[in-house]
Design a protein around this motif. Structure first.
Motif, PDB file in Angstrom:
ATOM      1  N   THR A   1      25.823  27.510  24.876  1.00 56.67           N
ATOM      2  CA  THR A   1      24.646  27.808  24.064  1.00 56.67           C
ATOM      3  C   THR A   1      24.774  29.154  23.345  1.00 56.67           C
TER       4      THR A   1
ATOM      5  N   LEU B   1      25.370  22.564  26.535  1.00 56.44           N
ATOM      6  CA  LEU B   1      24.455  23.502  27.176  1.00 56.44           C
ATOM      7  C   LEU B   1      25.143  24.808  27.555  1.00 56.44           C
TER       8      LEU B   1
ATOM      9  N   GLY C   1      19.690  21.386  32.010  1.00 51.57           N
ATOM     10  CA  GLY C   1      19.893  20.545  30.895  1.00 51.57           C
ATOM     11  C   GLY C   1      19.672  19.140  31.292  1.00 51.57           C
TER      12      GLY C   1
ATOM     13  N   GLU D   1      16.818  23.846  28.886  1.00 51.70           N
ATOM     14  CA  GLU D   1      17.418  24.971  28.177  1.00 51.70           C
ATOM     15  C   GLU D   1      18.392  25.770  29.034  1.00 51.70           C
ATOM     16  N   PHE D   2      19.121  26.639  28.368  1.00 49.38           N
ATOM     17  CA  PHE D   2      20.211  27.395  28.973  1.00 49.38           C
ATOM     18  C   PHE D   2      19.729  28.313  30.095  1.00 49.38           C
ATOM     19  N   ARG D   3      18.531  28.872  29.965  1.00 41.77           N
ATOM     20  CA  ARG D   3      18.040  29.801  30.987  1.00 41.77           C
ATOM     21  C   ARG D   3      17.864  29.128  32.337  1.00 41.77           C
TER      22      ARG D   3
ATOM     23  N   SER E   1      16.278  15.944  31.838  1.00 39.84           N
ATOM     24  CA  SER E   1      16.438  17.381  32.026  1.00 39.84           C
ATOM     25  C   SER E   1      16.664  17.733  33.475  1.00 39.84           C
TER      26      SER E   1
ATOM     27  N   VAL F   1       9.540  27.827  30.539  1.00 37.89           N
ATOM     28  CA  VAL F   1      10.869  27.506  30.034  1.00 37.89           C
ATOM     29  C   VAL F   1      11.003  25.995  29.969  1.00 37.89           C
ATOM     30  N   ASP F   2      11.782  25.531  29.006  1.00 35.28           N
ATOM     31  CA  ASP F   2      12.080  24.113  28.897  1.00 35.28           C
ATOM     32  C   ASP F   2      13.120  23.767  29.960  1.00 35.28           C
TER      33      ASP F   2
END
Length: 326
Positions: free
Chosen positions: A225, A222, A2, A135-137, A14, A131-132
């Motif tokens: 999520t 985050l 995040g 993001e949570f992953r 990020s 993946v961003d």
């Protein structure tokens, strides 16, 4: 995860980069493709082939009708060619796992001077995983790798993390994400992830012991999520408006907030200041209860109620009346 905030001091950035922007397109996730980019390629593990079956024939029976003892001949597998290393144990989905490929994958993204994947490499790594970085992953991956610092995977963290999830390529890492998402829904696993997130947000090199308020807000959004508590938005609004003047979030406050979301109902009616909650929670509940009272009062006022007029509106109406009379 995040926010690449502990190194960059920028809560809007990020895990993988300051900007969080990704390059367009995704690289092919063929096993070993990243390794080839590192100058090694296949890693070429040797596979043992099953020996031919030992079938029984009529000759296996002696004249008295008894059977001869069956002997299973085992053919010793030849050693792998020089310079070629065998593959390790199979992964949960039946594929083989190669530490050689893990090392090659790490080399694709490691910094030129530091033996670690840093901000630029992390951004490319996330881009290649499609993946961003925000993001949570990505937080889940950092959790599995037990990363100590945002924007950074050391060689040990990367190798041990890949071993833990039995993944040695971009494809296989992506294939593990659904399992990680399910795992994070298990209560005890989520509790571990939640506590990891606090430590992950600290700047270990500077010896931080509390999270900056803005970083904590971003991390709370985050980590919740998948299962957002009903009270979360109110809590974050309170921290954003910051009526208590809080600058940092302690570990105790962070950990207790998870208990708060599990025990206290959304209407806050069962909250008691006599219990051992952090004092910041007392302030929050008072603030939130007062805010709700004001909202209810406004909602119950009839249309045209003078008390609902905005400041200065009466003066404007008087001016308009005087102009008409004139």
């Amino acid at each position: 995860m995040g926010q690449c905030v502990t190194k960059c001091k920028n809560p809007s950035s990020s895990l993988g980069s300051k900007s969080g922007d990704k390059e367009s397109g995704c690289k092919s996730h063929k096993k070993g493709a990243a390794g080839a980019g590192a100058g090694g390629g296949s890693g070429g593990g040797y596979k043992e082939e099953a020996g031919p079956g030992c079938g029984k024939s009529a000759g296996d029976l002696l004249a008295n009708g008894t059977k001869t003892m069956e002997v299973m001949a085992e053919t010793a597998a030849p050693p792998p060619p020089l310079g070629e290393q065998r593959r390790d144990e199979p992964s949960p989905n039946g594929e083989e796992f190669s530490l050689v490929h893990v090392e090659e994958l790490f080399s694709c993204y490691k910094d030129a001077k530091d033996d670690a994947i840093l901000e630029e490499g992390m951004e490319r790594f996330c881009n290649d995983l499609c993946v961003d970085p925000a993001e949570f992953r990505v937080l889940l991956l950092a959790w599995k790798f037990q990363a100590a610092t945002m924007c950074k995977f050391t060689r040990k963290e990367f190798v041990e993390g890949c071993k833990a999830i039995k993944a040695d390529s971009l494809d296989s890492i992506c294939a593990r994400f659904p399992c990680m998402l399910l795992e994070a829904q298990v209560e005890e696993k989520f509790k571990d992830l939640y506590r990891f997130t606090f430590q992950f947000g600290l700047d270990s090199e500077e010896g931080q012991r509390s999270l900056h308020r803005d970083i904590a807000i971003a991390l709370w959004r985050l980590v919740f999520t998948q299962d957002t508590p009903a009270i979360l938005d109110c809590w974050l609004d309170f921290l954003t408006e910051n009526p208590s003047g809080v600058k940092g979030i302690s570990r105790d406050t962070w950990n207790m907030f998870l208990n708060f979301t599990q025990v206290i109902g959304p209407d806050l009616s069962n909250y008691s200041e006599d219990e051992a909650w952090p004092s910041l929670f007392d302030t929050f509940v008072e603030w939130e209860v007062e805010r709700r009272k004001k909202e209810d009062a406004l909602a119950k006022r009839p249309l045209g109620d003078p008390s609902t007029t905005t400041p200065g509106s009466e003066d404007e109406e008087a001016d308009e009346g005087s102009q008409i009379d004139h």
